[in-house]
Design a protein around this motif. Structure first.
Motif, PDB file in Angstrom:
ATOM      1  N   GLY B  55       0.794  -1.229   0.000  1.00  0.00           N
ATOM      2  CA  GLY B  55       0.000   0.000   0.000  1.00  0.00           C
ATOM      3  C   GLY B  55       0.826   1.278   0.000  1.00  0.00           C
ATOM      4  O   GLY B  55       0.668   2.123  -0.890  1.00  0.00           O
ATOM      5  N   PRO B  56       1.721   1.447   0.984  1.00  0.00           N
ATOM      6  CA  PRO B  56       2.524   2.673   1.032  1.00  0.00           C
ATOM      7  C   PRO B  56       3.390   2.862  -0.218  1.00  0.00           C
ATOM      8  O   PRO B  56       3.632   3.994  -0.642  1.00  0.00           O
ATOM      9  N   CYS B  57       3.817   1.754  -0.819  1.00  0.00           N
ATOM     10  CA  CYS B  57       4.641   1.835  -2.039  1.00  0.00           C
ATOM     11  C   CYS B  57       3.814   2.422  -3.176  1.00  0.00           C
ATOM     12  O   CYS B  57       4.238   3.355  -3.860  1.00  0.00           O
ATOM     13  N   VAL B  58       2.632   1.835  -3.371  1.00  0.00           N
ATOM     14  CA  VAL B  58       1.767   2.251  -4.471  1.00  0.00           C
ATOM     15  C   VAL B  58       1.419   3.735  -4.326  1.00  0.00           C
ATOM     16  O   VAL B  58       1.354   4.479  -5.298  1.00  0.00           O
ATOM     17  N   LYS B  59       1.257   4.139  -3.062  1.00  0.00           N
ATOM     18  CA  LYS B  59       0.905   5.532  -2.780  1.00  0.00           C
ATOM     19  C   LYS B  59       2.031   6.498  -3.172  1.00  0.00           C
ATOM     20  O   LYS B  59       1.766   7.603  -3.628  1.00  0.00           O
ATOM     21  N   GLU B  60       3.271   6.086  -2.962  1.00  0.00           N
ATOM     22  CA  GLU B  60       4.372   7.021  -3.217  1.00  0.00           C
ATOM     23  C   GLU B  60       4.926   6.953  -4.645  1.00  0.00           C
ATOM     24  O   GLU B  60       5.700   7.816  -5.043  1.00  0.00           O
ATOM     25  N   LEU B  61       4.535   5.957  -5.432  1.00  0.00           N
ATOM     26  CA  LEU B  61       5.061   5.819  -6.796  1.00  0.00           C
ATOM     27  C   LEU B  61       4.899   7.094  -7.646  1.00  0.00           C
ATOM     28  O   LEU B  61       5.838   7.492  -8.349  1.00  0.00           O
ATOM     29  N   PRO B  62       3.721   7.766  -7.578  1.00  0.00           N
ATOM     30  CA  PRO B  62       3.574   8.984  -8.394  1.00  0.00           C
ATOM     31  C   PRO B  62       4.621  10.053  -8.058  1.00  0.00           C
ATOM     32  O   PRO B  62       4.994  10.844  -8.930  1.00  0.00           O
ATOM     33  N   ASN B  63       5.102  10.079  -6.815  1.00  0.00           N
ATOM     34  CA  ASN B  63       6.126  11.062  -6.451  1.00  0.00           C
ATOM     35  C   ASN B  63       7.415  10.824  -7.235  1.00  0.00           C
ATOM     36  O   ASN B  63       8.092  11.764  -7.637  1.00  0.00           O
ATOM     37  N   PHE B  64       7.740   9.549  -7.436  1.00  0.00           N
ATOM     38  CA  PHE B  64       8.951   9.214  -8.186  1.00  0.00           C
ATOM     39  C   PHE B  64       8.787   9.588  -9.653  1.00  0.00           C
ATOM     40  O   PHE B  64       9.699  10.123 -10.278  1.00  0.00           O
ATOM     41  N   ASP B  65       7.587   9.329 -10.181  1.00  0.00           N
ATOM     42  CA  ASP B  65       7.313   9.707 -11.567  1.00  0.00           C
ATOM     43  C   ASP B  65       7.357  11.225 -11.730  1.00  0.00           C
ATOM     44  O   ASP B  65       7.874  11.731 -12.724  1.00  0.00           O
ATOM     45  N   GLN B  66       6.835  11.915 -10.718  1.00  0.00           N
ATOM     46  CA  GLN B  66       6.825  13.382 -10.770  1.00  0.00           C
ATOM     47  C   GLN B  66       8.256  13.923 -10.805  1.00  0.00           C
ATOM     48  O   GLN B  66       8.569  14.860 -11.550  1.00  0.00           O
ATOM     49  N   LEU B  67       9.132  13.303 -10.023  1.00  0.00           N
ATOM     50  CA  LEU B  67      10.534  13.733  -9.996  1.00  0.00           C
ATOM     51  C   LEU B  67      11.175  13.521 -11.371  1.00  0.00           C
ATOM     52  O   LEU B  67      11.854  14.391 -11.914  1.00  0.00           O
ATOM     53  N   GLN B  68      10.916  12.338 -11.943  1.00  0.00           N
ATOM     54  CA  GLN B  68      11.487  12.015 -13.255  1.00  0.00           C
ATOM     55  C   GLN B  68      10.987  12.987 -14.317  1.00  0.00           C
ATOM     56  O   GLN B  68      11.761  13.443 -15.158  1.00  0.00           O
ATOM     57  N   THR B  69       9.697  13.318 -14.265  1.00  0.00           N
ATOM     58  CA  THR B  69       9.114  14.225 -15.250  1.00  0.00           C
ATOM     59  C   THR B  69       9.626  15.644 -15.057  1.00  0.00           C
ATOM     60  O   THR B  69       9.979  16.323 -16.026  1.00  0.00           O
ATOM     61  N   THR B  70       9.667  16.095 -13.814  1.00  0.00           N
ATOM     62  CA  THR B  70      10.102  17.462 -13.519  1.00  0.00           C
ATOM     63  C   THR B  70      11.532  17.704 -14.009  1.00  0.00           C
ATOM     64  O   THR B  70      11.846  18.762 -14.530  1.00  0.00           O
ATOM     65  N   TYR B  71      12.381  16.717 -13.815  1.00  0.00           N
ATOM     66  CA  TYR B  71      13.798  16.897 -14.162  1.00  0.00           C
ATOM     67  C   TYR B  71      14.210  16.082 -15.381  1.00  0.00           C
ATOM     68  O   TYR B  71      15.310  15.556 -15.439  1.00  0.00           O
ATOM     69  N   LYS B  72      13.311  15.957 -16.338  1.00  0.00           N
ATOM     70  CA  LYS B  72      13.623  15.100 -17.486  1.00  0.00           C
ATOM     71  C   LYS B  72      14.803  15.640 -18.299  1.00  0.00           C
ATOM     72  O   LYS B  72      15.430  14.895 -19.043  1.00  0.00           O
ATOM     73  N   LYS B  73      15.104  16.938 -18.157  1.00  0.00           N
ATOM     74  CA  LYS B  73      16.246  17.500 -18.901  1.00  0.00           C
ATOM     75  C   LYS B  73      17.535  17.437 -18.083  1.00  0.00           C
ATOM     76  O   LYS B  73      18.583  17.872 -18.528  1.00  0.00           O
ATOM     77  N   GLN B  74      17.439  16.938 -16.879  1.00  0.00           N
ATOM     78  CA  GLN B  74      18.641  16.822 -16.034  1.00  0.00           C
ATOM     79  C   GLN B  74      19.093  15.364 -15.987  1.00  0.00           C
ATOM     80  O   GLN B  74      18.288  14.454 -16.204  1.00  0.00           O
TER      81      GLN B  74
END
Lengths: 204, 161
Positions: B55-74
């Motif tokens: 449960g806690p994993c599934v909940k936090e997965l979007p945060n990791f995707d958000q980081l990847q998307t936010t810094y896709k040029k880094q």
């Protein structure tokens, strides 16, 4: 053998780092007895087992995929070792509010359905879970009854193959109990209990 | 004739590999393969260990995707390594698709669970979720057995990049 030693070394160093800041038992400690309600309504204590030579205490639960994967192996451990003086005592460490699938009623259902031959108890206060230092489900503590008390002889996983796909997997608990029955030293005394985290009461 | 056949076979294969590159796939990943993937000195790797049943994993997965998307040029690479059972590859694939995960998703190939966990970090109890940060240039390799909010994760990246 060399490889095995290397793995053992890693496991031991891991243990040091792991136990340094974590409460709970280490191998060699005396484990406390408890009085926990089992699915048949009776209260279960280690002291009830007057003829036991030791115990296989398993923290396990209903909901966790790892606990489910090990269910039949836990039943097999009791069938194999209860008659030899090492009965299985299962303790559900989880707060049923945090994980409704682990409610006492659901525990009763599972024990009946799987025809558990051992007590399946609930640690309502979570004090025993904390005292033992159980980190996951399933998490096994093999105890040996001595004059000084119930000495912790092994802590960790049942084996190194949750999915039960490798026919040559290492059966840690069986190896430990066999050693104790044979009057030998347990070789691998600690492994990592890989599984689901304990569902603690909120605010605990 | 043979040449023609070979040609069509190549055409056929390239078509399929192209199709696979388009739709997200989930591959098995051993500890050796993971270490190889994290070997670029100029990239910061943030590796999250999760499972579909956690449960806690599934909940936090979007945060990791958000980081990847936010810094896709880094030069930051998020890897989502599922610790589900190997027999659940199909479920992990379905999950990846339905949740529209953008980061690279793998399924841990653990021939020995104990050595896989120890290989990631000796302090890891095996409980999920867990996150590993690697920055080879700065000799950083840190493991966290905890959940992350997006802000915490962003801070983790900023302090280790």
């Amino acid at each position: 053998m060399k490889k095995f030693l290397a793995v053992l070394m890693i496991a031991v160093t891991g243990l040091v780092a792991f136990t340094a800041d974590t409460p709970g038992y280490k191998v060699g400690d005396i484990a406390t007895d408890f009085k926990l309600k089992s699915v048949d309504g009776k209260m279960v204590s280690l002291a009830n087992y007057t003829s036991a030579k030791g115990y296989i205490v398993v923290f396990t639960c209903n909901h966790c995929p790892y606990a489910k994967a090990y269910e039949s192996r836990i039943i097999a451990l009791d069938k194999m070792y209860a008659s030899k003086g090492y009965p299985v005592i299962a303790i559900s460490p989880n707060d049923p509010v945090s994980e409704p699938a682990d409610s006492f009623d659901n525990m009763k259902k599972l024990a009946a359905e799987k025809k558990y031959t051992f007590p399946y108890t609930i640690d309502e206060t979570q004090n025993i879970t904390r005292a033992y230092g159980a980190k996951a489900t399933p998490h096994v503590f093999v105890l040996q009854k001595t004059d000084k008390g119930n000495v912790v002889k092994y802590i960790g996983a049942i084996d190194d193959d949750t999915e039960n796909v490798n026919p040559n997997h290492t059966k840690y608990v069986e190896n430990a109990v066999n050693a104790l029955i044979g009057g030998k030293t347990v070789e691998t005394t600690t492994t990592k209990a890989i599984g689901c985290s304990i569902k603690w009461k909120k605010g605990a | 004739m043979l040449l023609k056949r070979l040609f069509s076979a190549v055409l056929f294969l390239s078509f399929f590999s192209g199709a696979f590159a388009q739709s997200k796939t989930v591959n098995l990943l051993s500890i050796q393969q993971l270490n190889k993937r994290m070997s670029n000195p100029d990239t910061v790797y943030i590796v999250n260990f999760w499972a579909t049943w956690c449960g806690p994993c599934v909940k936090e997965l979007p945060n990791f995707d958000q980081l990847q998307t936010t810094y896709k040029k880094q030069p930051v690479k998020v890897l989502l390594v599922s610790m589900d059972f190997k027999s659940k590859l199909g479920e992990v694939k379905t999950f990846t698709k339905t949740r529209k995960l953008v980061s690279d998703v793998f399924l841990a190939d653990k021939t020995n669970e104990q050595s896989f966990i120890d290989g990631i970090d000796k302090s890891w109890s095996g409980a999920l979720p867990g996150t590993l940060v690697v920055n080879n240039k700065k000799h950083i390799r840190k493991f966290y057995e905890q959940e992350f909010t997006y802000n915490e994760l962003n801070k983790l990246y900023q302090t280790n990049k």
